[in-house]
Design a protein around this motif. Sequence first.
Motif, PDB file in Angstrom:
ATOM      1  N   ARG A   3       1.994  12.369  15.516  1.00  0.00           N
ATOM      2  CA  ARG A   3       2.184  11.518  14.402  1.00  0.00           C
ATOM      3  C   ARG A   3       2.001  12.213  13.213  1.00  0.00           C
ATOM      4  NH1 ARG A   3      -1.265   5.852  15.776  1.00  0.00           N
ATOM      5  NH2 ARG A   3       0.372   5.087  14.343  1.00  0.00           N
ATOM      6  N   ALA A   4       2.621  11.890  12.059  1.00  0.00           N
ATOM      7  CA  ALA A   4       2.465  12.356  10.553  1.00  0.00           C
ATOM      8  C   ALA A   4       0.871  12.089  10.272  1.00  0.00           C
ATOM      9  CB  ALA A   4       3.497  11.604   9.812  1.00  0.00           C
ATOM     10  N   PRO A   5       0.605  13.279   9.672  1.00  0.00           N
ATOM     11  CA  PRO A   5      -0.829  13.270   9.131  1.00  0.00           C
ATOM     12  C   PRO A   5      -0.756  12.033   7.847  1.00  0.00           C
ATOM     13  CG  PRO A   5      -0.017  15.346   8.268  1.00  0.00           C
ATOM     14  CD  PRO A   5       1.049  14.577   9.410  1.00  0.00           C
ATOM     15  N   THR A   6      -2.056  11.096   8.149  1.00  0.00           N
ATOM     16  CA  THR A   6      -2.113  10.311   7.044  1.00  0.00           C
ATOM     17  C   THR A   6      -3.760   9.975   6.807  1.00  0.00           C
ATOM     18  OG1 THR A   6      -2.177   8.202   8.936  1.00  0.00           O
ATOM     19  CG2 THR A   6       0.153   8.884   7.688  1.00  0.00           C
ATOM     20  N   LEU A   7      -3.600   9.200   5.815  1.00  0.00           N
ATOM     21  CA  LEU A   7      -5.131   9.070   5.344  1.00  0.00           C
ATOM     22  C   LEU A   7      -5.239   7.517   4.858  1.00  0.00           C
ATOM     23  CD1 LEU A   7      -7.996  10.157   4.523  1.00  0.00           C
ATOM     24  CD2 LEU A   7      -6.978  10.126   2.098  1.00  0.00           C
ATOM     25  N   ARG A   8      -6.160   6.876   5.614  1.00  0.00           N
ATOM     26  CA  ARG A   8      -6.388   5.391   5.250  1.00  0.00           C
ATOM     27  C   ARG A   8      -7.597   5.127   4.308  1.00  0.00           C
ATOM     28  NH1 ARG A   8      -5.460   2.464  11.088  1.00  0.00           N
ATOM     29  NH2 ARG A   8      -3.430   2.720  10.963  1.00  0.00           N
ATOM     30  N   TYR A   9      -7.448   4.404   3.269  1.00  0.00           N
ATOM     31  CA  TYR A   9      -8.528   4.427   2.184  1.00  0.00           C
ATOM     32  C   TYR A   9      -8.407   3.019   1.749  1.00  0.00           C
ATOM     33  CZ  TYR A   9      -5.021   4.917  -1.214  1.00  0.00           C
ATOM     34  OH  TYR A   9      -3.803   5.025  -2.013  1.00  0.00           O
ATOM     35  N   LYS A  10      -9.308   2.633   0.868  1.00  0.00           N
ATOM     36  CA  LYS A  10      -9.433   1.093   0.112  1.00  0.00           C
ATOM     37  C   LYS A  10      -9.140   1.478  -1.087  1.00  0.00           C
ATOM     38  CE  LYS A  10     -11.751  -1.482   3.491  1.00  0.00           C
ATOM     39  NZ  LYS A  10     -12.083  -2.809   3.543  1.00  0.00           N
ATOM     40  N   PRO A  12      -9.027   0.316  -5.393  1.00  0.00           N
ATOM     41  CA  PRO A  12      -9.971  -0.122  -6.257  1.00  0.00           C
ATOM     42  C   PRO A  12      -9.954  -1.614  -6.103  1.00  0.00           C
ATOM     43  CG  PRO A  12      -8.803   1.338  -7.472  1.00  0.00           C
ATOM     44  CD  PRO A  12      -7.989   1.105  -6.399  1.00  0.00           C
ATOM     45  N   TYR A  13      -9.184  -2.468  -5.530  1.00  0.00           N
ATOM     46  CA  TYR A  13      -8.930  -3.873  -5.418  1.00  0.00           C
ATOM     47  C   TYR A  13      -9.636  -4.233  -3.820  1.00  0.00           C
ATOM     48  CZ  TYR A  13      -6.411  -3.555  -9.514  1.00  0.00           C
ATOM     49  OH  TYR A  13      -5.881  -3.294 -10.845  1.00  0.00           O
ATOM     50  N   GLY A  14     -10.163  -3.154  -2.925  1.00  0.00           N
ATOM     51  CA  GLY A  14     -10.471  -3.343  -1.758  1.00  0.00           C
ATOM     52  C   GLY A  14      -9.446  -3.443  -0.695  1.00  0.00           C
ATOM     53  N   ARG A  15      -8.226  -3.262  -1.121  1.00  0.00           N
ATOM     54  CA  ARG A  15      -7.180  -3.554  -0.172  1.00  0.00           C
ATOM     55  C   ARG A  15      -6.999  -2.103   0.797  1.00  0.00           C
ATOM     56  NH1 ARG A  15      -2.937  -5.733  -4.092  1.00  0.00           N
ATOM     57  NH2 ARG A  15      -3.764  -3.982  -5.339  1.00  0.00           N
ATOM     58  N   GLN A  16      -6.876  -2.104   2.144  1.00  0.00           N
ATOM     59  CA  GLN A  16      -6.699  -0.976   2.713  1.00  0.00           C
ATOM     60  C   GLN A  16      -5.239  -0.554   2.364  1.00  0.00           C
ATOM     61  OE1 GLN A  16      -7.792  -0.893   6.628  1.00  0.00           O
ATOM     62  NE2 GLN A  16      -6.327   0.811   7.447  1.00  0.00           N
ATOM     63  N   ARG A  17      -5.142   0.894   2.016  1.00  0.00           N
ATOM     64  CA  ARG A  17      -3.920   1.688   1.859  1.00  0.00           C
ATOM     65  C   ARG A  17      -3.822   2.728   2.796  1.00  0.00           C
ATOM     66  NH1 ARG A  17      -0.855  -1.827  -1.020  1.00  0.00           N
ATOM     67  NH2 ARG A  17      -2.299  -2.446  -2.808  1.00  0.00           N
ATOM     68  N   GLN A  18      -2.583   2.965   3.082  1.00  0.00           N
ATOM     69  CA  GLN A  18      -2.289   4.382   3.803  1.00  0.00           C
ATOM     70  C   GLN A  18      -1.427   5.346   3.096  1.00  0.00           C
ATOM     71  OE1 GLN A  18      -1.434   3.618   8.042  1.00  0.00           O
ATOM     72  NE2 GLN A  18       0.048   5.090   8.090  1.00  0.00           N
ATOM     73  N   SER A  44     -12.441   8.593  -4.606  1.00  0.00           N
ATOM     74  CA  SER A  44     -13.874   8.482  -4.889  1.00  0.00           C
ATOM     75  C   SER A  44     -14.019   8.259  -6.336  1.00  0.00           C
ATOM     76  CB  SER A  44     -14.570   9.239  -4.433  1.00  0.00           C
ATOM     77  OG  SER A  44     -14.657  10.720  -4.843  1.00  0.00           O
ATOM     78  N   VAL A  45     -13.154   8.843  -7.050  1.00  0.00           N
ATOM     79  CA  VAL A  45     -13.254   8.570  -8.694  1.00  0.00           C
ATOM     80  C   VAL A  45     -12.382   7.440  -9.173  1.00  0.00           C
ATOM     81  CG1 VAL A  45     -14.042  10.876  -9.042  1.00  0.00           C
ATOM     82  CG2 VAL A  45     -11.662  10.463  -9.183  1.00  0.00           C
ATOM     83  N   GLY A  46     -12.104   6.577  -8.288  1.00  0.00           N
ATOM     84  CA  GLY A  46     -11.244   5.360  -8.574  1.00  0.00           C
ATOM     85  C   GLY A  46      -9.715   5.503  -8.699  1.00  0.00           C
ATOM     86  N   GLN A  47      -9.245   6.697  -8.162  1.00  0.00           N
ATOM     87  CA  GLN A  47      -7.572   6.902  -8.308  1.00  0.00           C
ATOM     88  C   GLN A  47      -6.981   6.094  -7.128  1.00  0.00           C
ATOM     89  OE1 GLN A  47      -6.645  10.827  -9.011  1.00  0.00           O
ATOM     90  NE2 GLN A  47      -7.379  10.970 -10.900  1.00  0.00           N
ATOM     91  N   ASN A  48      -5.749   5.716  -7.369  1.00  0.00           N
ATOM     92  CA  ASN A  48      -5.013   5.185  -6.004  1.00  0.00           C
ATOM     93  C   ASN A  48      -3.924   6.092  -5.922  1.00  0.00           C
ATOM     94  OD1 ASN A  48      -3.574   3.686  -4.448  1.00  0.00           O
ATOM     95  ND2 ASN A  48      -3.855   1.960  -5.528  1.00  0.00           N
ATOM     96  N   PRO A  49      -3.878   7.370  -4.980  1.00  0.00           N
ATOM     97  CA  PRO A  49      -2.837   8.269  -4.827  1.00  0.00           C
ATOM     98  C   PRO A  49      -1.609   7.583  -4.528  1.00  0.00           C
ATOM     99  CG  PRO A  49      -4.787   8.737  -3.459  1.00  0.00           C
ATOM    100  CD  PRO A  49      -5.101   7.501  -4.153  1.00  0.00           C
ATOM    101  N   ALA A  50      -1.505   6.611  -3.531  1.00  0.00           N
ATOM    102  CA  ALA A  50      -0.547   5.744  -2.964  1.00  0.00           C
ATOM    103  C   ALA A  50       0.373   5.333  -4.257  1.00  0.00           C
ATOM    104  CB  ALA A  50      -0.563   4.956  -1.944  1.00  0.00           C
ATOM    105  N   GLU A  51      -0.307   4.437  -5.054  1.00  0.00           N
ATOM    106  CA  GLU A  51       0.401   3.697  -6.287  1.00  0.00           C
ATOM    107  C   GLU A  51       0.841   4.990  -7.283  1.00  0.00           C
ATOM    108  OE1 GLU A  51       2.012   1.106  -8.562  1.00  0.00           O
ATOM    109  OE2 GLU A  51       1.028   0.863  -6.628  1.00  0.00           O
ATOM    110  N   GLU A  52       0.209   5.783  -7.447  1.00  0.00           N
ATOM    111  CA  GLU A  52       0.672   7.111  -8.283  1.00  0.00           C
ATOM    112  C   GLU A  52       1.905   7.626  -7.809  1.00  0.00           C
ATOM    113  OE1 GLU A  52      -2.710   9.603  -8.678  1.00  0.00           O
ATOM    114  OE2 GLU A  52      -3.822   8.324  -9.649  1.00  0.00           O
TER     115      GLU A  52
END
Length: 63
Positions: A3-10, A12-18, A44-52
Amino acid sequence: MGRAPTLRYKDPYGRQRQYKIASLGDISFAEAKKEAIRIKGRVSVGQNPAEERHANRRIPHHC
């Protein structure tokens, strides 16, 4: 089959992102792990890499 390497995180609005770190076979496991740690730091400092990444794709690029 791997599988392609992915990171799951939440976000700032609490939604799970990949976040897809790389395509399968592009980087080693150790490199993917280092990149995941770097991305977790951004989260951890509040950024959203997927949205960026999504916002950057909307910017038109001219040759």
